[in-house]
Design a protein around this motif. Structure first.
Motif, mmCIF file in Angstrom:
data_model
loop_
_atom_site.group_PDB
_atom_site.id
_atom_site.type_symbol
_atom_site.label_atom_id
_atom_site.label_comp_id
_atom_site.label_asym_id
_atom_site.label_seq_id
_atom_site.Cartn_x
_atom_site.Cartn_y
_atom_site.Cartn_z
ATOM 1 N N LEU A 745 -23.970 30.879 -20.727
ATOM 2 C CA LEU A 745 -22.881 31.146 -21.469
ATOM 3 C C LEU A 745 -22.561 30.326 -22.621
ATOM 4 O O LEU A 745 -21.698 30.700 -23.648
ATOM 5 N N GLN A 746 -23.131 29.174 -22.723
ATOM 6 C CA GLN A 746 -22.800 28.090 -23.886
ATOM 7 C C GLN A 746 -23.049 28.562 -25.133
ATOM 8 O O GLN A 746 -22.859 28.325 -26.079
ATOM 9 N N ASP A 747 -24.317 29.484 -24.909
ATOM 10 C CA ASP A 747 -24.787 30.178 -26.223
ATOM 11 C C ASP A 747 -23.733 31.203 -27.287
ATOM 12 O O ASP A 747 -24.026 31.526 -28.499
ATOM 13 N N PHE A 748 -22.730 31.380 -26.468
ATOM 14 C CA PHE A 748 -21.704 32.394 -26.980
ATOM 15 C C PHE A 748 -20.303 31.964 -27.278
ATOM 16 O O PHE A 748 -19.858 31.024 -26.637
ATOM 17 N N ALA A 749 -19.739 32.367 -28.664
ATOM 18 C CA ALA A 749 -18.589 32.040 -28.900
ATOM 19 C C ALA A 749 -17.740 32.946 -28.174
ATOM 20 O O ALA A 749 -16.264 32.318 -28.024
ATOM 21 N N TYR A 750 -17.805 33.848 -27.734
ATOM 22 C CA TYR A 750 -16.912 34.762 -26.840
ATOM 23 C C TYR A 750 -18.013 35.104 -25.872
ATOM 24 O O TYR A 750 -18.869 35.676 -25.624
ATOM 25 N N ARG A 751 -17.110 34.802 -24.467
ATOM 26 C CA ARG A 751 -17.940 34.860 -23.192
ATOM 27 C C ARG A 751 -16.836 35.120 -22.155
ATOM 28 O O ARG A 751 -15.787 34.730 -22.223
ATOM 29 N N ILE A 752 -17.162 35.802 -21.069
ATOM 30 C CA ILE A 752 -16.591 36.065 -20.014
ATOM 31 C C ILE A 752 -16.357 34.728 -18.892
ATOM 32 O O ILE A 752 -17.083 33.736 -19.410
ATOM 33 N N ASP A 753 -15.508 34.663 -18.214
ATOM 34 C CA ASP A 753 -15.387 33.444 -17.218
ATOM 35 C C ASP A 753 -16.359 33.620 -16.116
ATOM 36 O O ASP A 753 -16.757 34.852 -15.509
ATOM 37 N N ILE A 754 -16.669 32.596 -15.648
ATOM 38 C CA ILE A 754 -17.273 32.673 -14.347
ATOM 39 C C ILE A 754 -16.297 32.869 -13.158
ATOM 40 O O ILE A 754 -15.966 31.894 -12.589
ATOM 41 N N HIS A 755 -16.060 33.956 -12.993
ATOM 42 C CA HIS A 755 -15.164 34.346 -11.858
ATOM 43 C C HIS A 755 -15.880 34.236 -10.307
ATOM 44 O O HIS A 755 -16.888 34.459 -10.093
ATOM 45 N N TRP A 756 -14.710 33.835 -9.672
ATOM 46 C CA TRP A 756 -15.263 34.177 -8.188
ATOM 47 C C TRP A 756 -15.945 35.423 -7.716
ATOM 48 O O TRP A 756 -16.447 35.411 -6.660
#
Length: 793
Positions: A745-756
């Protein structure tokens, strides 16, 4: 003796065909996945490696170190660079300038006139291009590209333009401006290249077709204009780059510290995303790792089932030892069985991968062929794979079987230690499902991130917008086209511009606000007319849209630029003067736009200026109220009326945006495919182990049923032992899955959260599939008549 051993192996596989079949299918699927991945990895690692001078060929790239501390990586270069490098440095053997340019090609042949729009396969270049890159010449030579009005084409383009006739000496017309002679023909390029050009127009012709281009301007850098060089020796690279700072100072003066030139190796061009690469090298490493893991899972299945089966065959081994067969002979006897099964699985895996490869190739847009008899590298890989599988899957089970005590084996006193929770077998099951869980979790995240990118609000309206190319920007033609299109009932608005919102913009420069000094940051420039805001549904947070103009007069800025200028509110920017560096003009700020993305969602929102500059317009955006079968035809007729010598082409805006995320689509397909494969392999092994465990406990199940145990209770008892292993795997694999997801996810300026919830879903899928696999056999065993179970014992 060997014949007897082989006969024994065939009889043994036939006798235990259930377990042999499971092992065969598992190994075949695992090896098929590895073969396909090997072909993918081999393709990407071989891209442009076939050029004779590949080890000393480089693209000259520049990193722009801006005053605000940011760095912009640019693969493009100024026109004057290639000539200057060859003149100033003895290290440089060849220097080629490659200008990617959309061309309209008109071919008059056999009394017919045809037009072609070449968007991705046409370049302007010089003779050194063919000294740097290897092409087989059919006719002509590279020197023709040093003269104006000359071109070289590939064989397939020669056929495209002139059919079976000889194309040499034929004339084509480029962009309705220049007649160009086909002075050379080269063989078609191989699949393994990123340079998929088919028509090469001589570089001197570029000056005739685009005379206004900044040929002597060192600051005129465009991503579509690249410089490639070969050095006399690869060892010269370090010395060459050490002189680049002085080179920049010489030609850029006090701005030399901004331009950090360096050489990008040809092998890096395909993998370096920052400079427009096709795929990350890390993706190749991940693919290779997944291939190894698939084979390991299949081997773990084999080990588990083979060792489990060994205890059923202990009396057979004991008898053979008593009759005089040594431990070493027993070892080779059982290893030969593994070899036979592995070879059969290898043949099946080739068939599976051969059938699957075309589908994968369609997904990826490249040719993925599987034919080990025509591909020596694949043949060698397959041979090594078979050896690896035999050693990995066969040695340990053969050792276990050969070490049985013959007396205990004959008496049936050998028992497996089923109570040891951390036995080898259980450890392998945990490892299998750990791998599967990680792949399921990562696949789930990639799918969710891809959907997020597709559906994220970009700050504008992308639906029902049709994009048209603009071959010319003459005022009368644009005005006439606007009037024609505006009269169509489906058209609600129309805008002319350089590039649409959220389509990557590389143009821009420094700015001066009012009487302040030059700002330290760069602002992106968007050349667009006064209908730009309405056509794309951009939101004005202050002020108004600019009045109509053919050149920079009034301008819009985005909210990000307001903040960068240190203003308290958007209203504070209105009616203030702003000098736009790359346009060389000053305008009045009349409106402030809500932020919208300049490019894909890998990067954040940048300070942006929108202003009129008709000479820069290259496209038109037509906003539609509805779309029917006749809409495109009417728009095409209106366009063709103004540009009769050109080829009409259109695209839909939402489809263009979707293309930005093809990498995510590819990642989704690959991870989902191989995650499913890993789950199938793990469950296949679990299925075999469940059969074996239930066979071992047949009498126990019968006794429990006689004593009143329910079907549900027996099913739960039998399933729980395996489900515990899967739950342990989920707990152990969760930190690894989280780490990999966070890195991706570090490649994206906009990303989702790593949700449980991602972990919960992956755990539910892994545990659910495992439970279904084991549960089926457990229910079947629980429903068996206890009388038959006890009698069978």
């Amino acid at each position: 003796m060997r014949g007897n051993y082989l006969k024994f192996s065939f009889r043994s596989l036939a006798k235990h065909r259930m377990h042999a079949g499971i092992n065969l299918v598992g190994l075949a699927i695992g090896m098929a996945g590895a073969i396909v991945i090997f072909q993918l990895v081999k393709y990407h690692l071989s891209v442009d490696r076939y050029h004779r001078n590949a080890d000393r060929t480089y693209r000259v790239v520049v990193d722009l170190h801006l005053a605000d501390g940011s760095v912009e990586q640019e693969r493009g270069s100024a026109y004057v660079l290639h000539e200057t490098l060859k003149k100033d440095f003895t290290y440089v053997e060849n220097a080629a300038y490659v200008a990617h340019k959309e061309m309209t090609i008109r071919v008059d042949h056999r009394g017919a006139s045809r037009k072609f729009l070449e968007k991705d396969h046409a370049v302007f270049t010089n003779a050194d291009y063919f000294q740097i890159f290897d092409y087989k010449w059919i006719t002509g030579n590279s020197s023709v590209l040093n003269a104006p009005g000359q071109a070289v084409v590939t064989e397939r383009y020669a056929r495209k333009y002139f059919g079976s006739d000889d194309a040499l000496g034929k004339v084509i017309r480029v962009n309705n401006r220049e007649n160009v002679v086909i002075a050379g023909i080269v063989a078609d390029y191989p699949e393994q290249t990123d340079f998929k050009q088919d028509i090469f127009v001589s570089l001197p012709t570029l000056k005739k077709i685009i005379p206004e281009y900044g040929y002597e301007d060192w600051g005129w850098i465009d991503s579509g204009r690249e410089t490639f060089i070969t050095l006399h020796a690869a060892a010269d690279k370090a010395a060459f780059e050490s002189q680049m700072p002085a080179f920049a100072d010489k030609y850029y003066g006090r701005d030399g510290k901004v331009f950090h030139y360096h050489l990008q190796e040809l092998a890096d061009v395909h993998f370096n995303i920052a400079y427009g690469g096709k795929i990350k090298f890390n993706t190749i490493l991940v693919l290779g790792t997944v291939g190894v893991l698939l084979v390991l899972i299949a081997c773990f299945n084999f080990i588990n089932l083979s060792t489990a089966q060994a205890f059923k065959r202990s009396r057979e081994v004991g008898v053979r030892k008593v009759l005089g067969i040594s431990q070493v002979q027993v070892f080779w006897l059982f290893l030969q069985e593994t070899i036979l099964l592995t070879v059969l699985a290898g043949a099946v895996s080739v068939l599976i991968s051969w059938l699957f490869a075309p589908l994968l190739g369609t997904w990826l847009g490249l040719s993925v062929a599987v034919n080990p008899f025509m591909d020596w590298q694949l043949f060698a890989f397959l041979a090594l794979l078979l050896v690896f599988v035999v050693l990995m899957a066969g040695v340990y089970p053969a050792f276990v079987v050969s070490s049985f005590n013959p007396v205990k084996a004959i008496k049936g006193l050998l028992k497996e230690n089923n109570r040891s929770f951390f036995s080898v077998r259980k450890s392998l099951v945990v490892t299998q499902f750990s791998i599967s869980f990680v792949l399921i979790a990562v696949s789930t995240l990639i799918i969710l991130q891809s959907e997020y990118l597709k559906n994220k609000d970009l700050g504008m309206d992308k639906d029902l917008v049709l994009h048209l190319n603009l071959p010319e920007t003459e005022t009368a033609k644009l005005a006439a086209l606007r009037n024609e299109l505006a009269a169509l009932p489906e058209v609600t608005d129309l805008s002319f511009f350089r590039s649409a919102p959220s389509v990557q913009v590389s143009g821009g420069g420094t700015i001066k606000f009012e009487n302040r000094d030059w700002e330290k940051f760069v602002a992106r420039s968007r050349a667009a007319d006064d209908h730009f805001v309405k056509t794309y549904g951009l939101k004005l947070v202050a002020g108004r849209a600019p009045m109509h103009s053919d050149t920079l007069n009034e301008l819009l800025i985005n909210h990000k630029l307001v903040k960068a200028l240190g203003l308290k509110s958007p209203e504070d920017a209105l009616n203030r003067r702003l000098h736009v560096g790359d346009a060389g003009k000053t305008g009045t700020i009349v409106g402030v736009l809500s932020d919208f993305n300049n490019g894909d969602l890998y990067t954040g929102i940048e300070p942006t200026i929108v202003f009129a500059d008709q000479k820069r317009y290259r496209s038109g955006g037509v906003k539609l109220s509805r779309l029917n079968a006749q809409t495109i035809n009417r728009i095409a007729a209106a366009w063709q009326k103004q540009f009769p010598e050109n080829v009409f082409e259109y695209s839909f805006y939402d489809e263009e945006i979707a293309k930005f995320y093809q990498r995510e689509e590819l990642a989704t397909r690959l991870t989902t495919t191989f995650a499913l494969l890993s789950v199938c392999l793990s469950c296949l092994g679990l299925f075999g182990l469940a059969i074996f465990a239930i066979e071992q406990r047949t009498k126990e199940i019968g006794v429990r049923k006689v004593l009143g145990a329910s079907v549900a209770g027996i099913t739960a008892m039998l399933s729980m032992d395996f489900l515990k292993l899967v739950l342990v795997a989920i707990v152990m694999a969760s930190p690894v899955a989280w780490y990999l997801m966070d890195k991706w996810l570090q490649d994206f300026a906009y990303r989702i959260d790593i949700h449980w919830g991602i972990f919960a879903l992956a755990a539910f899928l892994a545990a659910g599939i495992a439970l279904l696999t084991v549960g089926f056999q457990s229910v079947k065993a629980a429903l068996t008549d206890p009388v038959k179970s006890l009698r069978s014992e």
